[in-house]
Design a protein around this motif. Sequence first.
Motif, mmCIF file in Angstrom:
data_model
loop_
_atom_site.group_PDB
_atom_site.id
_atom_site.type_symbol
_atom_site.label_atom_id
_atom_site.label_comp_id
_atom_site.label_asym_id
_atom_site.label_seq_id
_atom_site.Cartn_x
_atom_site.Cartn_y
_atom_site.Cartn_z
ATOM 1 N N MET A 189 0.514 -5.191 1.094
ATOM 2 C CA MET A 189 1.019 -4.582 2.325
ATOM 3 C C MET A 189 -0.143 -4.347 3.289
ATOM 4 S SD MET A 189 3.939 -3.451 3.662
ATOM 5 C CE MET A 189 4.973 -3.152 2.231
ATOM 6 N N LYS A 190 0.042 -4.765 4.530
ATOM 7 C CA LYS A 190 -1.041 -4.642 5.510
ATOM 8 C C LYS A 190 -1.076 -3.268 6.170
ATOM 9 C CE LYS A 190 -1.124 -9.602 6.623
ATOM 10 N NZ LYS A 190 -0.892 -10.624 7.683
ATOM 11 N N ILE A 191 0.060 -2.807 6.664
ATOM 12 C CA ILE A 191 0.077 -1.579 7.463
ATOM 13 C C ILE A 191 1.235 -0.683 7.051
ATOM 14 C CG2 ILE A 191 0.358 -0.613 9.794
ATOM 15 C CD1 ILE A 191 -0.895 -3.142 10.917
ATOM 16 N N THR A 192 0.952 0.617 6.994
ATOM 17 C CA THR A 192 1.986 1.651 6.888
ATOM 18 C C THR A 192 2.055 2.377 8.220
ATOM 19 O OG1 THR A 192 1.669 1.992 4.511
ATOM 20 C CG2 THR A 192 2.652 3.804 5.762
ATOM 21 N N VAL A 193 3.243 2.487 8.773
ATOM 22 C CA VAL A 193 3.448 3.287 9.985
ATOM 23 C C VAL A 193 4.097 4.595 9.564
ATOM 24 C CG1 VAL A 193 4.512 3.415 12.263
ATOM 25 C CG2 VAL A 193 3.730 1.202 11.379
ATOM 26 N N ALA A 194 3.456 5.702 9.881
ATOM 27 C CA ALA A 194 3.942 7.023 9.461
ATOM 28 C C ALA A 194 4.532 7.763 10.653
ATOM 29 C CB ALA A 194 2.802 7.829 8.858
ATOM 30 N N VAL B 236 7.493 1.187 7.277
ATOM 31 C CA VAL B 236 7.658 2.346 8.154
ATOM 32 C C VAL B 236 8.137 3.501 7.296
ATOM 33 C CG1 VAL B 236 8.842 3.291 10.163
ATOM 34 C CG2 VAL B 236 8.240 0.859 10.107
ATOM 35 N N ILE B 237 7.329 4.548 7.200
ATOM 36 C CA ILE B 237 7.703 5.737 6.430
ATOM 37 C C ILE B 237 8.086 6.845 7.395
ATOM 38 C CG2 ILE B 237 6.938 7.487 4.797
ATOM 39 C CD1 ILE B 237 5.071 5.510 3.550
ATOM 40 N N ASN C 110 0.156 9.967 1.217
ATOM 41 C CA ASN C 110 0.270 9.900 -0.248
ATOM 42 C C ASN C 110 1.143 8.736 -0.706
ATOM 43 O OD1 ASN C 110 -1.316 12.202 -0.415
ATOM 44 N ND2 ASN C 110 0.443 13.598 -0.469
ATOM 45 N N GLU C 111 2.135 8.373 0.114
ATOM 46 C CA GLU C 111 3.072 7.309 -0.280
ATOM 47 C C GLU C 111 2.699 5.937 0.270
ATOM 48 O OE1 GLU C 111 5.692 7.578 -2.334
ATOM 49 O OE2 GLU C 111 5.120 9.665 -2.708
ATOM 50 N N ALA C 112 1.712 5.881 1.138
ATOM 51 C CA ALA C 112 1.397 4.641 1.854
ATOM 52 C C ALA C 112 0.958 3.531 0.903
ATOM 53 C CB ALA C 112 0.305 4.898 2.881
ATOM 54 N N LYS C 113 1.493 2.338 1.136
ATOM 55 C CA LYS C 113 1.108 1.152 0.374
ATOM 56 C C LYS C 113 0.276 0.183 1.217
ATOM 57 C CE LYS C 113 4.954 1.127 -2.925
ATOM 58 N NZ LYS C 113 5.435 2.473 -2.585
ATOM 59 N N GLY C 114 0.118 0.473 2.491
ATOM 60 C CA GLY C 114 -0.632 -0.421 3.357
ATOM 61 C C GLY C 114 -2.131 -0.230 3.242
ATOM 62 N N MET D 68 -4.980 3.811 14.085
ATOM 63 C CA MET D 68 -4.781 3.205 12.774
ATOM 64 C C MET D 68 -6.042 3.436 11.941
ATOM 65 S SD MET D 68 -3.364 -0.599 11.864
ATOM 66 C CE MET D 68 -4.924 -1.501 11.796
ATOM 67 N N PHE D 69 -5.858 3.949 10.732
ATOM 68 C CA PHE D 69 -6.969 4.327 9.867
ATOM 69 C C PHE D 69 -6.912 3.534 8.557
ATOM 70 C CE2 PHE D 69 -5.692 7.863 12.491
ATOM 71 C CZ PHE D 69 -6.884 8.406 12.954
ATOM 72 N N LYS D 70 -8.076 3.197 8.040
ATOM 73 C CA LYS D 70 -8.137 2.552 6.735
ATOM 74 C C LYS D 70 -7.746 3.583 5.678
ATOM 75 C CE LYS D 70 -11.290 -0.549 5.942
ATOM 76 N NZ LYS D 70 -12.600 -1.209 5.691
ATOM 77 N N VAL D 71 -6.759 3.264 4.875
ATOM 78 C CA VAL D 71 -6.245 4.224 3.890
ATOM 79 C C VAL D 71 -7.315 4.590 2.869
ATOM 80 C CG1 VAL D 71 -4.542 4.568 2.062
ATOM 81 C CG2 VAL D 71 -3.848 3.508 4.227
ATOM 82 N N ASP D 72 -8.127 3.609 2.469
ATOM 83 C CA ASP D 72 -9.192 3.903 1.497
ATOM 84 C C ASP D 72 -10.175 4.934 2.039
ATOM 85 O OD1 ASP D 72 -8.138 2.229 -0.375
ATOM 86 O OD2 ASP D 72 -9.529 0.565 -0.009
#
Length: 529
Positions: free
Chosen positions: A1-6, A35-36, A81-85, A158-162
């Motif tokens: 998954m590339k991006i999570t939109v919250a 999209v969460i 916490n739930e993001a897969k992107g 947009m932020f890097k999740v890591d």
Amino acid sequence: MKITVAIPIYNAERHLNVTLDSLINQTMDSNDYEVICVNDVSTDNSVKVVETYMEKQNNIKLINRTENSGGPMLPRNDAINEAKGEYILFLDNDDFIGEETLERFYKSAKEYNSDVIFGKYIGVNGRVVPQSMFKYGNLPNAEILDHNLVFSLAPHKMFKVDLIREHNIRFHKEAVVGEDQLFVMQCFVKAKVITVLSDYEYYYVVKRGDENLSLKYFPAKNFFYSFNNIMKTIEESDLSSLYKTKLSAAFLNRFLHASRLRGHIFSNLLTTEQKIDWLNETKKFIDNHVSDELINLLPSRFHYFVLIARENDLQKLLMVHKRMESVSPNQITRVENGWIYARFKNTKKYLAYDEEHTVNHVNKSDVFVDNIVLDETHCEISGQFYQSLLINMNVNNELVLVHRKSGIEKRVVDNLVSNSGQFKFKFNYQEFVIDENSVGPWDVFIEGTIGGYRKRRRLGQARRTDLVKRVNMDHKGILPRLTNSTKEEVNTEKEISFDHVLSFGKKYIVKAYFTKGHDNLSFDIKLNK
């Protein structure tokens, strides 16, 4: 998954369709982003709106909180916490994005290895959004200070999740105001690469008419939570010592300018007891985070506020603030290290003080051109340049010619008149027509200096209405008088060229003209080939 939109959602039924439509119409493949939507116990039909979209799009997810959190902070944490992107983009439930936003963001983020990336904001319905960081064009690796990022601390990025998870960066529940600024500053400080894109209208920020919180009262301790932690974040970072000082000063300037702190203390919104509470917390903030070095890096309009707040003296602060705008030249005591100092006195029974405060911010200037004379080799400019607080001081005036493209300056230091506030300068065109790098417009300024303090003003617009520019050349004649013609006509008339200026064996054309729009004096230099 590339991006999570919250998307934190609370009673957004009226606006949610526009937000979600902008997401389902993205040019990025729907399998590459999710999209969460985090419902913060809405009492309207927001959930039904989301569920309708979920029937059409399998990349939309819904999280229903069981208790209202009171703000977007905890819903955003749920999405983190739930993001897969690889990346997470925070979108408010009444804003929307351009249809190429996700694709462009991800492509650039991968190309530049961005930790944080954001694009040009567009204000909708009169919403004012920051723009200064976008004037530089696309910035693969932007600088917080150099590119004004301290004025863009909204979470619409947009932020890097890591990055977020590695440093355990979250939105704080205790931060009733400024929670987004704290989160973004923590990410900025930890990020190795911050990318800013200006080539597309990425994020549309909508004004709905109910977002002005300035009239809402927050206990001072809660108000300062975010800002104490922002300063602490900078102080405890791995940034170099000098950079930390500069960044702290830049944020402090933003905080004092844009926050409701001064508005609360100086307005009638708060009771005296509430103002005392706010001043107590202000003193703690200053004692913990604001050194004398930082104060000197702030504009003068904040100096007296910080210094008196550090004394925790509400009545004195209110009185000096009231008297600040009526400072007169008679109060000026000295000009030193770039600061204009004025004497403030009060000898009441229960409030007495006699001290200096910096007043640069209330020094007004006025410039006026009396005459401009042009001949084959020289230009002579005379006029008046007054500064409201310095009329009793010996200010040194200089004429400054600035090359618009390179910023190179040529100074004419010999003022032909000695009367205070007046100037008369004469210079040879060859002084700034040096070589081929000199071509292009040169703008004309007057600059007054004293004790390290400088005030610069553009020359030409304010001038005598009957001013005639004489050219002492038989074949050139006299430039027309200024008239009430249209801007275009005036600017066509008011220009003249000298095509014989010789410098190091090359001939140049020098054209004196008044700029369109601002109507100021400039010289345009062209190589005569």
